[in-house]
Enzyme design. Structure first.
Site, PDB file in Angstrom:
ATOM      1  N   HIS A 169      -3.714   7.645   2.076  1.00  0.00           N
ATOM      2  CA  HIS A 169      -3.778   6.244   1.066  1.00  0.00           C
ATOM      3  C   HIS A 169      -5.050   6.090   2.008  1.00  0.00           C
ATOM      4  CE1 HIS A 169      -3.662   2.503   0.880  1.00  0.00           C
ATOM      5  NE2 HIS A 169      -3.455   2.071   2.133  1.00  0.00           N
TER       6      HIS A 169
ATOM      7  N   ASN B 213      -9.317   0.206  -0.178  1.00  0.00           N
ATOM      8  CA  ASN B 213      -8.619  -0.115  -0.302  1.00  0.00           C
ATOM      9  C   ASN B 213      -7.782  -0.234  -1.758  1.00  0.00           C
ATOM     10  OD1 ASN B 213      -5.982  -0.437  -0.014  1.00  0.00           O
ATOM     11  ND2 ASN B 213      -5.982  -0.639   2.527  1.00  0.00           N
TER      12      ASN B 213
ATOM     13  N   CYS C  42       1.177  -0.902   0.213  1.00  0.00           N
ATOM     14  CA  CYS C  42       0.050  -0.055   0.113  1.00  0.00           C
ATOM     15  C   CYS C  42       0.973   1.684   0.114  1.00  0.00           C
ATOM     16  CB  CYS C  42      -1.130   0.026   1.294  1.00  0.00           C
ATOM     17  SG  CYS C  42      -2.204  -1.021   1.567  1.00  0.00           S
TER      18      CYS C  42
HETATM   19  N1  ACO Z   1     -18.110  -8.470   9.457  1.00  0.00           N
HETATM   20  C1  ACO Z   1     -18.669  -8.387  10.500  1.00  0.00           C
HETATM   21  N2  ACO Z   1     -17.830  -8.717  11.677  1.00  0.00           N
HETATM   22  C2  ACO Z   1     -16.533  -8.463  11.309  1.00  0.00           C
HETATM   23  C3  ACO Z   1     -15.969  -8.738  10.420  1.00  0.00           C
HETATM   24  C4  ACO Z   1     -16.680  -8.238   8.986  1.00  0.00           C
HETATM   25  N3  ACO Z   1     -16.570  -8.458   8.082  1.00  0.00           N
HETATM   26  N4  ACO Z   1     -14.361  -8.397  10.473  1.00  0.00           N
HETATM   27  C5  ACO Z   1     -14.372  -8.621  11.660  1.00  0.00           C
HETATM   28  N5  ACO Z   1     -15.612  -9.101  12.665  1.00  0.00           N
HETATM   29  C6  ACO Z   1     -15.904  -8.767  13.777  1.00  0.00           C
HETATM   30  C7  ACO Z   1     -14.303  -9.937  14.618  1.00  0.00           C
HETATM   31  O1  ACO Z   1     -14.657 -11.245  13.930  1.00  0.00           O
HETATM   32  C8  ACO Z   1     -14.655  -9.432  15.886  1.00  0.00           C
HETATM   33  O2  ACO Z   1     -15.590  -9.616  16.332  1.00  0.00           O
HETATM   34  P1  ACO Z   1     -15.600 -10.363  18.092  1.00  0.00           P
HETATM   35  O3  ACO Z   1     -15.720  -9.047  18.968  1.00  0.00           O
HETATM   36  O4  ACO Z   1     -17.088 -11.249  18.430  1.00  0.00           O
HETATM   37  O5  ACO Z   1     -14.694 -11.234  18.170  1.00  0.00           O
HETATM   38  C9  ACO Z   1     -15.468  -7.879  15.836  1.00  0.00           C
HETATM   39  O6  ACO Z   1     -15.769  -7.668  14.511  1.00  0.00           O
HETATM   40  C10 ACO Z   1     -13.872  -7.167  15.995  1.00  0.00           C
HETATM   41  O7  ACO Z   1     -13.567  -7.120  15.516  1.00  0.00           O
HETATM   42  P2  ACO Z   1     -11.773  -6.529  15.930  1.00  0.00           P
HETATM   43  O8  ACO Z   1     -11.079  -7.036  14.358  1.00  0.00           O
HETATM   44  O9  ACO Z   1     -11.143  -5.895  16.695  1.00  0.00           O
HETATM   45  O10 ACO Z   1     -12.501  -5.256  14.710  1.00  0.00           O
HETATM   46  P3  ACO Z   1     -11.909  -3.857  14.720  1.00  0.00           P
HETATM   47  O11 ACO Z   1     -12.384  -2.754  15.227  1.00  0.00           O
HETATM   48  O12 ACO Z   1     -10.027  -3.784  15.026  1.00  0.00           O
HETATM   49  O13 ACO Z   1     -11.991  -3.668  13.161  1.00  0.00           O
HETATM   50  C11 ACO Z   1     -10.342  -3.594  11.275  1.00  0.00           C
HETATM   51  C12 ACO Z   1     -11.430  -4.690  12.281  1.00  0.00           C
HETATM   52  C13 ACO Z   1     -11.568  -2.438  10.240  1.00  0.00           C
HETATM   53  C14 ACO Z   1      -9.762  -4.624  10.343  1.00  0.00           C
HETATM   54  C15 ACO Z   1      -9.300  -2.249  11.328  1.00  0.00           C
HETATM   55  O14 ACO Z   1      -8.287  -2.873  12.381  1.00  0.00           O
HETATM   56  C16 ACO Z   1      -7.724  -1.662  10.753  1.00  0.00           C
HETATM   57  O15 ACO Z   1      -8.791  -0.483  10.358  1.00  0.00           O
HETATM   58  N6  ACO Z   1      -7.376  -1.783  10.584  1.00  0.00           N
HETATM   59  C17 ACO Z   1      -6.619  -1.660   9.959  1.00  0.00           C
HETATM   60  C18 ACO Z   1      -6.047  -2.462   8.856  1.00  0.00           C
HETATM   61  C19 ACO Z   1      -6.054  -1.721   7.687  1.00  0.00           C
HETATM   62  O16 ACO Z   1      -6.800  -0.779   7.092  1.00  0.00           O
HETATM   63  N7  ACO Z   1      -5.448  -2.238   6.703  1.00  0.00           N
HETATM   64  C20 ACO Z   1      -5.705  -2.578   5.311  1.00  0.00           C
HETATM   65  C21 ACO Z   1      -4.392  -2.625   4.556  1.00  0.00           C
HETATM   66  S1  ACO Z   1      -2.600  -1.640   5.488  1.00  0.00           S
HETATM   67  C22 ACO Z   1      -2.607  -1.012   4.699  1.00  0.00           C
HETATM   68  O17 ACO Z   1      -3.622  -0.138   4.358  1.00  0.00           O
HETATM   69  C23 ACO Z   1      -3.166   0.670   6.196  1.00  0.00           C
END
Ligand code: ACO
Length: 330
Positions: free
Chosen positions: A253, A283, A120
């Site tokens: 980004h 993304n 990315c």
């Molecule tokens: N739909 C519904 N529920 C979901 C989904 C989904 N698509 N995905 C995960 N969950 C659930 C999980 O299973 C978890 O359930 P639980 O509490 O029963 O265990 C709950 O949602 C919370 O999951 P988390 O992973 O803690 O959620 P979080 O608030 O951290 O959000 C996310 C996840 C959106 C991925 C966040 O961590 C994030 O944005 N991280 C940055 C990652 C990123 O941007 N990566 C892209 C590549 S790198 C870059 O470009 C920067």
């Protein structure tokens, strides 16, 4: 004056272009494919939909569309180009480079061509490399492209990653100028910390005998993203000789609207000065910055002479930022 004594040329951005595949996949569509829902995706990421590459469409095809549009805006043709740099994590093939295929498809027979792989952060890295090549006199005109068919490396059974990404391409034209001091790429910084390779990676590649799919520890990536992007931006601004309040636009980004909001706050920028496409594009990895930039250019939001901050982070971890005065003096 000998070549060694010549001042560095300015490296201007004189055109941009982008391309999105026709097929759109909404959050509601995804909810029919896996255990997720529109509300969860929008609240956590800001994403409503993403574009998905056609079955017969390649990363190089998307790159070529974006490059054609950028060349047209710059008033140049492919044969004017000295170089083509494609930032991609999803090349058509393991080799040759996607850039070599793009060179053939564009008919840019004078241009060297190679890929840059920084996930990315790829566009920021490719811009940095092109800037250095032009400043050192190795080339005068380079097209930098970010292009991704990220949907091809997603595990469509993993809701924690499948909902986050999309496909597309964006391109910018870079041109050397000896008469545009204070214009073009004013600063560019890139960083890598391989200690964090395991928080975001693909479990495939030649050594594993399969292409593989994206694996991610989302919370760790989030934490590193806000901290590293903020410090990268600070360094890029310092190096540019400008102040935070000289920045007219933030073109970040487009990974997650919450990361973008954090950086907006840090730069104290009003909403209307931050380019956001994540809701519609998701993304698109290396393509996300030039896609967002081109959209703002074509809507005449970013104007000639405006100062833009680009920033990105991705697997590696790799990250960076650049400060650019867009266009050229009248
Ligand atoms: N739909 C519904 N529920 C979901 C989904 C989904 N698509 N995905 C995960 N969950 C659930 C999980 O299973 C978890 O359930 P639980 O509490 O029963 O265990 C709950 O949602 C919370 O999951 P988390 O992973 O803690 O959620 P979080 O608030 O951290 O959000 C996310 C996840 C959106 C991925 C966040 O961590 C994030 O944005 N991280 C940055 C990652 C990123 O941007 N990566 C892209 C590549 S790198 C870059 O470009 C920067």
């Amino acid at each position: 004056m000998s070549k060694a004594e010549m001042p560095f040329p300015s490296v201007l951005i004189t055109g941009s272009g982008s391309y999105l595949p026709e097929k759109v996949l909404t959050n509601h569509d995804l909810a029919k494919m896996m255990d997720t829902d529109d509300e969860w995706i929008r609240q956590r990421t800001g994403i409503s939909q993403r574009h998905i590459v056609g079955d017969d469409e390649l990363t190089s095809d998307m790159a070529v569309h974006a490059a054609h549009r950028a060349l047209e805006m710059a008033g140049l043709t492919a044969s004017d180009m000295d170089g083509i740099i494609v930032a991609t994590t999803t090349p058509d093939d393991t080799f040759p480079s996607t850039a070599a295929t793009v060179q053939r498809k564009l008919g840019a027979s004078q241009a060297f061509a190679f890929d840059v792989q920084a996930v990315c952060a790829g566009f920021i890295y490719a811009l940095d490399v092109a800037d250095a090549m032009i400043k050192s006199g190795k080339a005068k005109k380079i097209v930098v492209i970010g292009a991704e068919a990220f949907s091809r490396i997603l595990d469509w059974n993993d809701r924690s990653t499948a909902v986050l990404f999309g496909d597309g391409a964006g391109a910018v034209i870079l041109e050397a100028s000896d008469q545009a001091k204070g214009w073009g790429i004013l600063s560019s910084v890139i960083f890598t910390d391989g200690r964090f390779r395991d928080i975001l990676y693909v479990d495939g590649g030649p050594a594993r005998g399969k292409v593989g799919t994206v694996k991610m520890n989302g919370q760790d990536v989030f934490k590193h993203a806000v901290e590293k992007l903020a410090s990268g931006l600070d360094q890029a601004i310092k190096q540019s000789g400008l102040q935070e309040n000289d920045i007219d636009w933030l073109v970040p980004h487009q990974a997650n609207v919450r990361i973008i909001n954090y950086l907006q706050k840090k730069l104290k920028m009003p909403d209307e000065k931050v380019v956001r496409t994540v809701s519609r594009h998701a993304n698109t990895s290396a393509a996300s910055i030039p896609l967002a930039f081109d959209e703002a250019m074509r809507e005449n939001r970013i104007q000639n002479g405006d100062v833009v901050a680009f920033e990105g982070i991705g697997g590696g971890l790799a990250w960076g930022a650049s400060i650019v005065r867009i266009g050229k003096p009248a």
